[in-house]
Design an enzyme around this catalytic site. Structure first.
Site, PDB file in Angstrom:
ATOM      1  N   ARG A  24       0.826  -1.226   0.000  1.00  0.00           N
ATOM      2  CA  ARG A  24       0.000   0.000   0.000  1.00  0.00           C
ATOM      3  C   ARG A  24       0.856   1.271   0.000  1.00  0.00           C
ATOM      4  NH1 ARG A  24      -5.636  -0.839   1.597  1.00  0.00           N
ATOM      5  NH2 ARG A  24      -6.116  -2.701   0.416  1.00  0.00           N
ATOM      6  N   ARG A  28      -3.372   6.539   1.000  1.00  0.00           N
ATOM      7  CA  ARG A  28      -3.949   7.748   1.595  1.00  0.00           C
ATOM      8  C   ARG A  28      -3.062   8.453   2.607  1.00  0.00           C
ATOM      9  NH1 ARG A  28      -9.241   4.458   2.920  1.00  0.00           N
ATOM     10  NH2 ARG A  28      -7.540   2.939   2.930  1.00  0.00           N
ATOM     11  N   ARG A  37      -6.218  11.270  -6.230  1.00  0.00           N
ATOM     12  CA  ARG A  37      -7.476  10.543  -6.075  1.00  0.00           C
ATOM     13  C   ARG A  37      -8.657  11.502  -6.185  1.00  0.00           C
ATOM     14  NH1 ARG A  37     -10.875   9.160  -2.049  1.00  0.00           N
ATOM     15  NH2 ARG A  37     -11.553   6.990  -1.747  1.00  0.00           N
ATOM     16  N   ASP A  74      -6.515  -3.023  -7.773  1.00  0.00           N
ATOM     17  CA  ASP A  74      -7.092  -3.678  -6.598  1.00  0.00           C
ATOM     18  C   ASP A  74      -7.400  -5.132  -6.926  1.00  0.00           C
ATOM     19  OD1 ASP A  74      -8.144  -2.772  -3.765  1.00  0.00           O
ATOM     20  OD2 ASP A  74      -9.514  -4.299  -4.519  1.00  0.00           O
ATOM     21  N   TYR A 151     -14.660 -12.309  -0.664  1.00  0.00           N
ATOM     22  CA  TYR A 151     -15.382 -11.057  -0.946  1.00  0.00           C
ATOM     23  C   TYR A 151     -16.564 -11.302  -1.887  1.00  0.00           C
ATOM     24  CZ  TYR A 151     -11.630  -8.481   1.321  1.00  0.00           C
ATOM     25  OH  TYR A 151     -10.744  -7.997   2.257  1.00  0.00           O
TER      26      TYR A 151
HETATM   27  C1  LIG Z   1      -7.988  -7.431   0.626  1.00  0.00           C
HETATM   28  C2  LIG Z   1      -7.384  -6.533  -0.418  1.00  0.00           C
HETATM   29  C3  LIG Z   1      -8.060  -5.530  -1.178  1.00  0.00           C
HETATM   30  N1  LIG Z   1      -7.127  -4.961  -2.012  1.00  0.00           N
HETATM   31  C4  LIG Z   1      -5.913  -5.547  -1.827  1.00  0.00           C
HETATM   32  C5  LIG Z   1      -6.050  -6.563  -0.855  1.00  0.00           C
HETATM   33  C6  LIG Z   1      -4.965  -7.522  -0.436  1.00  0.00           C
HETATM   34  C7  LIG Z   1      -3.965  -6.923   0.476  1.00  0.00           C
HETATM   35  C8  LIG Z   1      -4.460  -6.576   1.849  1.00  0.00           C
HETATM   36  O1  LIG Z   1      -4.759  -7.528   2.598  1.00  0.00           O
HETATM   37  O2  LIG Z   1      -4.534  -5.380   2.153  1.00  0.00           O
HETATM   38  C9  LIG Z   1      -4.648  -5.288  -2.540  1.00  0.00           C
HETATM   39  C10 LIG Z   1      -4.347  -3.911  -2.983  1.00  0.00           C
HETATM   40  N2  LIG Z   1      -5.115  -2.781  -2.893  1.00  0.00           N
HETATM   41  C11 LIG Z   1      -4.456  -1.721  -3.427  1.00  0.00           C
HETATM   42  C12 LIG Z   1      -3.228  -2.204  -3.951  1.00  0.00           C
HETATM   43  C13 LIG Z   1      -2.295  -1.313  -4.767  1.00  0.00           C
HETATM   44  C14 LIG Z   1      -0.901  -1.484  -4.622  1.00  0.00           C
HETATM   45  C15 LIG Z   1      -0.290  -1.079  -3.295  1.00  0.00           C
HETATM   46  O3  LIG Z   1       0.047   0.110  -3.124  1.00  0.00           O
HETATM   47  O4  LIG Z   1      -0.060  -1.976  -2.454  1.00  0.00           O
HETATM   48  C16 LIG Z   1      -3.136  -3.554  -3.635  1.00  0.00           C
HETATM   49  C17 LIG Z   1      -2.001  -4.536  -3.897  1.00  0.00           C
HETATM   50  C18 LIG Z   1      -4.929  -0.344  -3.503  1.00  0.00           C
HETATM   51  C19 LIG Z   1      -6.020   0.085  -2.600  1.00  0.00           C
HETATM   52  N3  LIG Z   1      -7.201  -0.575  -2.337  1.00  0.00           N
HETATM   53  C20 LIG Z   1      -7.995   0.191  -1.548  1.00  0.00           C
HETATM   54  C21 LIG Z   1      -7.319   1.416  -1.273  1.00  0.00           C
HETATM   55  C22 LIG Z   1      -7.875   2.582  -0.498  1.00  0.00           C
HETATM   56  C23 LIG Z   1      -8.795   3.267  -1.442  1.00  0.00           C
HETATM   57  C24 LIG Z   1      -8.941   4.742  -1.282  1.00  0.00           C
HETATM   58  O5  LIG Z   1      -8.108   5.512  -1.818  1.00  0.00           O
HETATM   59  O6  LIG Z   1      -9.937   5.117  -0.662  1.00  0.00           O
HETATM   60  C25 LIG Z   1      -6.085   1.360  -1.941  1.00  0.00           C
HETATM   61  C26 LIG Z   1      -5.025   2.433  -2.017  1.00  0.00           C
HETATM   62  C27 LIG Z   1      -9.387  -0.160  -1.096  1.00  0.00           C
HETATM   63  C28 LIG Z   1      -9.638  -1.547  -0.676  1.00  0.00           C
HETATM   64  N4  LIG Z   1      -9.362  -2.656  -1.398  1.00  0.00           N
HETATM   65  C29 LIG Z   1      -9.694  -3.790  -0.662  1.00  0.00           C
HETATM   66  C30 LIG Z   1     -10.244  -3.367   0.560  1.00  0.00           C
HETATM   67  C31 LIG Z   1     -10.720  -4.282   1.678  1.00  0.00           C
HETATM   68  C32 LIG Z   1     -10.241  -1.972   0.543  1.00  0.00           C
HETATM   69  C33 LIG Z   1     -10.833  -1.055   1.575  1.00  0.00           C
HETATM   70  C34 LIG Z   1      -9.981  -0.926   2.764  1.00  0.00           C
HETATM   71  C35 LIG Z   1      -9.141   0.313   2.641  1.00  0.00           C
HETATM   72  O7  LIG Z   1      -9.722   1.351   2.320  1.00  0.00           O
HETATM   73  O8  LIG Z   1      -7.939   0.225   2.900  1.00  0.00           O
HETATM   74  C36 LIG Z   1      -9.500  -5.172  -1.123  1.00  0.00           C
END
Ligand SMILES: Cc1c2[nH]c(c1CCC(=O)O)Cc1[nH]c(c(CCC(=O)O)c1C)Cc1[nH]c(c(CCC(=O)O)c1C)Cc1[nH]c(c(C)c1CCC(=O)O)C2
Length: 343
Positions: A24, A28, A37, A74, A151
């Protein structure tokens, strides 16, 4: 042979200082991410806008000089490409239409029908390969089938993956059919990312820890092994990182059983334990507690040094045990990177 440090570690070299990136890392906690964003409108629009997705991928590289960039996308884009509805509730997380019946499974698209939806992601990879510094490795990724299925079955994130475990018990055929479809679609998805320029791929199995006993073998180990075998047949030499998060004892032998070149370790196990039981089989990635990115100070420096010390004897890519959180302080990330590079 290439000299990129991440690729050297993935080939099994113990380096004088570990290469580093963060899960990540585009996120944010960075003001420049929040600005881009906002320009994109929302998270999914950002994922599907190749110019802006490439821009946020590059932001942490420009700020910190990480050794790897991870494609900005994602794990839930694949279910969307298979025909599930996907949206994000502000402040809550992802929501999807559910796949829990034979009819819903049949209604999904086939593994070869995902590329129209995912074409912008491949375009992001192409832009990144052009724009990344020469020493930076580009990592593509997907969710592992079990985690993505949790999911799709629940229609949202769940604390215990209860709905997926319930479907596994009640309708094994539908559950196994969904895992199979995701396994095959993931092979196609990652293969296209590699063709577009991804140099390494990572499989995120964030909920692997809730699979126990034979279930862990059948739904975490076996699909991962299938994906890795197929990818390496198509792309000889492709390095793969697997992240069976919170697998505990399941980390032992995971690389041997799946063919992964590197196992990413969460911070529920100690680095010393992982060095003894997991690094014996090859490269490990991890595993600093992400809370240190919030709290900082001398404790962050000490914990960073302790992770490096524990893994010093073998191949290691420095990372956090899970993603950096939105409340992290960018200055603490700088302190971590400086500690890794300067001791
Ligand atoms: C379970 C999972 C998801 N997504 C992901 C996983 C597996 C890794 C982990 O366990 O965290 C993987 C993921 N999600 C994102 C990336 C991009 C690359 C990185 O920077 O790592 C990667 C590799 C961007 C993201 N994916 C998400 C964000 C936040 C979105 C925003 O900008 O509001 C980002 C940067 C949103 C997301 N996406 C997901 C959830 C549950 C959420 C909401 C929770 C949260 O807000 O953190 C599903």
């Amino acid at each position: 042979m290439t000299d990129k440090t991440i690729l050297r570690a993935l080939r099994g070299e113990a380096l004088p200082r570990p290469p580093v990136w963060m899960m990540r890392q585009a996120g944010r906690y960075l003001p420049e991410y929040r600005a881009t964003r906002a320009r994109a409108g929302d998270f999914l629009s950002l994922c599907y806008n190749p110019d802006l997705a490439a821009e946020v991928t590059l932001q942490p590289i420009h700020r910190y000089g990480f050794d790897a960039a991870i494609l900005f996308a994602d794990i839930l884009l694949l279910p969307q490409a298979l025909g599930a509805d996907l949206w994000f509730e502000t402040g809550e997380g992802p929501r999807l239409s559910t796949t829990t019946t034979p009819a819903a499974l049949r209604a999904l698209k086939g593994r070869d029908d995902i590329h129209d939806t995912l074409a912008p992601i491949y375009e992001t990879v192409k832009i990144l390969r052009r724009e990344l510094p020469g020493e930076t490795t580009l990592i593509g990724f997907a969710g592992a089938p079990w985690t993505v299925a949790t999911y799709m079955i629940a229609g949202r994130g769940t604390p215990d993956q209860g709905p997926a475990h319930a479907l596994k018990a009640a309708d094994r055929a539908t559950f196994a059919g969904l895992i199979d479809l995701l396994t095959e679609a993931t092979i196609e998805y990652l293969s296209k990312q590699v063709e577009a320029g991804a140099e390494v791929v990572k499989l995120f199995d964030s909920w692997a820890g809730s699979l126990k006993g034979q279930d862990f073998e059948d739904f975490a180990v076996a699909p991962t092994a299938r994906i890795i075998t197929a990818l390496k047949a198509r792309h000889p030499g492709l390095p793969v990182i697997a992240f069976p998060r919170e697998a505990g004892a399941g980390y032992i032998g995971f690389a041997r059983k799946t063919g992964a070149d590197c196992v990413a370790i969460d911070n529920s196990v100690s680095a010393e334990w992982a060095a003894t039981h997991v690094q014996v089989d090859g490269c490990v990635q991890g595993n600093l507690d992400p809370r240190h990115m919030v709290t900082g100070g001398p404790a962050l420096v000490e914990a960073t040094r302790a992770v490096i010390r524990a893994f010093r004897g073998g191949p290691h890519i420095f990372n956090l045990g899970h993603g950096i959180t939105p409340d992290a302080d960018p200055e603490n990330v700088a302190l971590m990177v400086e500690t890794i590079r300067n001791g």
